[in-house]
Design a protein around this motif. Structure first.
Motif, PDB file in Angstrom:
ATOM      1  N   LEU A  92      56.957 -13.587  81.783  1.00 56.56           N
ATOM      2  CA  LEU A  92      56.453 -14.672  80.943  1.00 56.56           C
ATOM      3  C   LEU A  92      57.418 -15.842  80.932  1.00 56.56           C
ATOM      4  O   LEU A  92      57.007 -17.000  80.990  1.00 56.56           O
ATOM      5  CB  LEU A  92      56.330 -14.194  79.485  1.00 56.56           C
ATOM      6  N   HIS A 196      45.811 -12.388  77.803  1.00 55.05           N
ATOM      7  CA  HIS A 196      47.213 -12.163  77.460  1.00 55.05           C
ATOM      8  C   HIS A 196      47.395 -11.786  75.992  1.00 55.05           C
ATOM      9  O   HIS A 196      47.955 -10.737  75.672  1.00 55.05           O
ATOM     10  CB  HIS A 196      48.057 -13.402  77.788  1.00 55.05           C
ATOM     11  N   THR A 217      49.483 -13.137  82.945  1.00 55.70           N
ATOM     12  CA  THR A 217      50.632 -13.978  83.230  1.00 55.70           C
ATOM     13  C   THR A 217      50.808 -14.248  84.731  1.00 55.70           C
ATOM     14  O   THR A 217      50.905 -13.329  85.538  1.00 55.70           O
ATOM     15  CB  THR A 217      51.934 -13.415  82.606  1.00 55.70           C
ATOM     16  N   THR A 242      48.365 -21.923  75.852  1.00 54.72           N
ATOM     17  CA  THR A 242      49.122 -20.749  75.409  1.00 54.72           C
ATOM     18  C   THR A 242      48.842 -20.511  73.924  1.00 54.72           C
ATOM     19  O   THR A 242      47.693 -20.303  73.557  1.00 54.72           O
ATOM     20  CB  THR A 242      50.618 -20.926  75.725  1.00 54.72           C
ATOM     21  N   GLU A 291      48.402 -16.938  79.361  1.00 55.53           N
ATOM     22  CA  GLU A 291      49.644 -17.254  80.085  1.00 55.53           C
ATOM     23  C   GLU A 291      49.401 -17.507  81.564  1.00 55.53           C
ATOM     24  O   GLU A 291      50.331 -17.603  82.336  1.00 55.53           O
ATOM     25  CB  GLU A 291      50.671 -16.138  79.888  1.00 55.53           C
TER      26      GLU A 291
END
Lengths: 357, 373
Positions: A92, A196, A217, A242, A291
């Motif tokens: 991440l 995510h 991600t 996000t 992500e």
């Protein structure tokens, strides 16, 4: 002017005032990415550091240094648990920073990493995260070029926190900025949303809910680059939804552009497992963090080619046109529901807490 | 999603909308109150109002259990949360409801150990896992959630757990409805009955509404087609000059309710003489306290709570908004003292409350109305 108009006009005036940060203490809400976060950033930090590059409050700052067109950004990662289906904190930390550069139209070049590690953490965990970061960096085509390490006492951190910063070189050809958004423009989404945040919630194990959901991600530079190449100046803006999710990003764009965003609920790609988990948990996937998803606004004449180009990239197969820009409702996001109705989708207020009713 | 999508079919919705419109008498305006906060959420989330003719208006009722908790009770809860060695637990959306001086989220930031749980049983589990801590559950909700609190207390008693207690803010649905109906300035035509509550209490407790006040009640489910169908059933009653209790949610709600759940409630809870509702004031016999048999688990006794009473500012006219007597913008404190960031009444606390919705989106509703005119 009648009373109703007077009251509405007063609310409108209040809304247009620069946000002022008046809270006595920082609460978890200030970190949730919604209105409170915005007030903290725009009302406290932005005035303290006031400068042109910061003023945009974009995903990355645009800097022009001795003729070099650069983007610079930084991000911290405090995720719990450190490893989750589909990724880990190290991955991440690389992808988050890479994506802030990508959606700003800059090819990611190099990142730095600072580690705050809790006393007693198993060295194998650190080793695993270092290799996860190296692998993510390799896939994203960046190098980790500098770093820092601090160790804090037991119970002062959840194992490990990572802060990364990244620099990228802006690609010519795209004039990105929400001011260029026009009614009629199309809103594109690069892939399935909500994976995510939902994967993290389930990985915490408190909900006793099992589902086959993995974090998305990944670097979105391939999609960003494809859009810049195909759409050029017809590409208005790109964002990385996000914290606060798709809903928050679209609200910010609607506010900045002084236009309305009209979203087609049925067109938004969401895995049915994510939909189901969110339904059970009482959470709206539009507010869940992503992500590896990119949102873009593209002029209508270029939207078809832009979509095809994005769909042809690795990880872009589910790309879709999810809505369009309209004159009305100004500064708001209107959702056309699958049920054939409409609703206004607001920015996230507070944390996305589950509802009891 | 199977078993969900079937209840969200846009084509069926359009058909029902047309049939509802056909039942509406020209020139008549209909006001239908959905009592339950869950219904308000469904209406909002799916945009159900877009399927209704303009003459059918939905009025959001007092049935959001989080929003009706008065500031004083939140302050009492925060008082407990701030005691040493206490883990304070509650449902997630309770955490941001403001008391007289901040919310539970604020108390957490000041050092209190406040955690959200999905069930009171989770709170009991935390108590078992932390024997050196006092664990309190801030119980809220109508007859829907009260049985799970009751079961948890019975289990705690059976297991002899001593570090667990409950601060009961459970409320009952019929007294606030009666209070609304008793008001001389009420302007409503019918009620959409609360489906979840009715799975426990059944349909019989609403019979006084048609018999004493001549208004139809249709107990409804929570999918958007459930709601449209129940509005259709209400319109059919009004068209035929009938008023009775009908059950649209028969797949879940038995007419007599859940007798076992009612027995459990009887054992663990008793009616309080009165309870304060945010924006509605004191309503007699409208809430549940623990019976003597469970007094060892009563957080109000264990912690000697201050019993904070924060008067709703006089100018707050939530009650009038709920009754449909005034519009949100006609309230004296709307948009000044009372905003979504600093809400006073229940209509502003919930993001779907009439006042919060109007504050955030009123300008849009206005422009839409103009465009349509």
């Amino acid at each position: 002017m009648d009373l109703e108009e007077e009251v509405l006009a007063r609310i409108e005036r209040q809304r247009k005032l620069r946000p002022r940060f008046r809270d006595d203490r920082i609460t978890m809400v200030h970190g949730a990415g919604g209105k409170a976060t915005h007030t903290l950033v725009a009302g406290l930090f932005a005035p303290a550091f006031a400068n042109d590059a910061l003023a945009e409050l974009g995903d990355a700052a645009r800097l022009d240094i001795d003729g070099a067109a650069l983007c610079l950004t930084t991000d911290s990662f405090v995720v719990k648990p450190l490893r989750f289906p589909g990724g880990s904190i190290g991955e991440l930390a690389v992808n988050g920073t890479v994506n802030d550069l990508a959606v700003s139209g800059a090819r990611p070049q190099a990142v730095t990493a600072a580690f705050i590690i809790e006393e007693g953490l198993d060295a194998d965990v650190v080793r695993a995260e270092a290799s996860a970061m190296a692998e993510a960096a390799r896939r994203a085509g960046v190098a980790v070029v500098a770093g820092d390490t601090k160790v804090v006492e037991r119970n002062k951190a959840d194992g490990m926190y990572i802060t990364t910063a990244g620099v990228g070189v802006r690609r010519g050809g795209a004039a990105l900025g929400s001011a260029s958004i026009r009614p009629g423009d199309k809103v594109l989404c690069s892939g399935h949303i909500g994976d995510h945040g939902t994967a993290i919630m389930l990985a915490r194990g408190e909900l006793e809910l099992d589902a086959d959901i993995v974090s998305d991600t990944a670097s979105v530079w391939p999609q960003a680059e494809a859009l810049i190449e195909v759409a050029g100046p017809a590409l208005r803006v790109m964002r990385d939804p996000t914290r606060g999710g798709v809903a928050t990003v679209l609200n910010e764009l609607a506010g900045d552009a002084g236009a309305g965003m009209v979203l087609d609920e049925n067109a938004v790609p969401i895995h049915s497992a994510v939909k189901g988990a969110c339904e059970i948990l009482g959470i709206d996937p539009m507010y869940v963090a992503n992500e590896g998803v990119l949102l873009a606004v593209v002029a209508p004449e270029a939207a078809g080619d832009a979509l095809d180009a994005m769909a042809a990239t690795q990880g872009g197969a589910a790309a879709a046109v999810i809505g369009e820009v309209a004159e009305e409702p100004e500064g708001m996001v209107l959702v056309r529901t699958g049920f054939g109705g409409t609703r206004i989708m607001d920015m996230l207020i507070g944390d996305p807490l589950p509802r009891i009713c | 999603m199977r078993f969900v999508d079937e209840f969200r079919d846009a084509e069926l919705a359009r058909t029902l909308g047309t049939e509802i419109a056909a039942l509406a008498e020209p020139g008549r305006h209909y006001k239908v109150m959905e009592v339950c906060g869950g219904h308000t959420h469904t209406i909002y989330k799916h945009g159900i109002e877009d399927h209704l003719p303009e003459s059918v208006e939905l009025v959001h009722g007092p049935g959001c259990p989080v929003c009706v908790i008065p500031m004083g009770r939140v302050d009492d809860g925060i008082h407990i949360a701030k005691q040493p060695d206490v883990i304070f637990t509650c449902f997630g959306d309770m955490m941001r409801v403001p008391g007289g001086d901040g919310s539970l989220i604020d108390a957490k930031a000041e050092g209190a150990d406040v955690r959200f749980v999905y069930s009171p049983l989770d709170a009991l589990k935390i108590a078992r896992n932390n024997p050196d801590k006092e664990v309190t559950f801030f119980a809220i909700g109508f007859e829907t959630t009260a049985p799970s609190t009751a079961l948890t207390l019975m289990r705690a008693k059976a297991e002899g757990v001593t570090n667990f207690s409950v601060m009961s803010n459970h409320v009952t649905i019929v007294p606030p409805l009666m209070a609304l109906l008793e008001s001389p300035d009420l302007r409503l035509d019918a009620f959409i009955g609360p489906g979840h509550v009715s799975t426990v209490i059944g349909c019989r407790p609403y019979e006084f509404i048609p018999s004493d006040y001549g208004q139809p009640v249709v107990v409804a489910g929570f999918e958007p087609l459930d709601l449209l169908q129940s509005i259709y059933m209400i319109m059919r009653q009004l068209d035929q000059g009938r008023s009775e209790v009908e059950n649209q949610y028969g797949r879940v709600v038995p007419w007599e309710g859940n007798l076992r759940a009612l027995e459990i409630l009887e054992e663990v809870f008793e009616l309080r003489p009165y309870f304060e509702w945010r924006g509605l004031g004191f309503i007699s016999q409208s809430a549940l306290a623990l019976t003597d048999a469970y007094s060892d688990f009563d957080a109000e006794l264990r912690f000697n709570i201050p019993g904070v009473r924060v008067a709703d500012p006089k100018a707050c006219q939530c009650g009038e908004v709920l009754k449909g007597v005034i519009k949100p913008w006609e309230c004296k404190v709307f948009g000044t003292a009372c905003t979504p960031e600093t809400p006073i009444g229940t209509c502003m606390v919930s993001s779907e409350g009439a006042c919060a919705a109007y504050y955030n989106f009123g300008r849009f509703a206005r422009s839409k109305a103009r465009a349509g005119a």
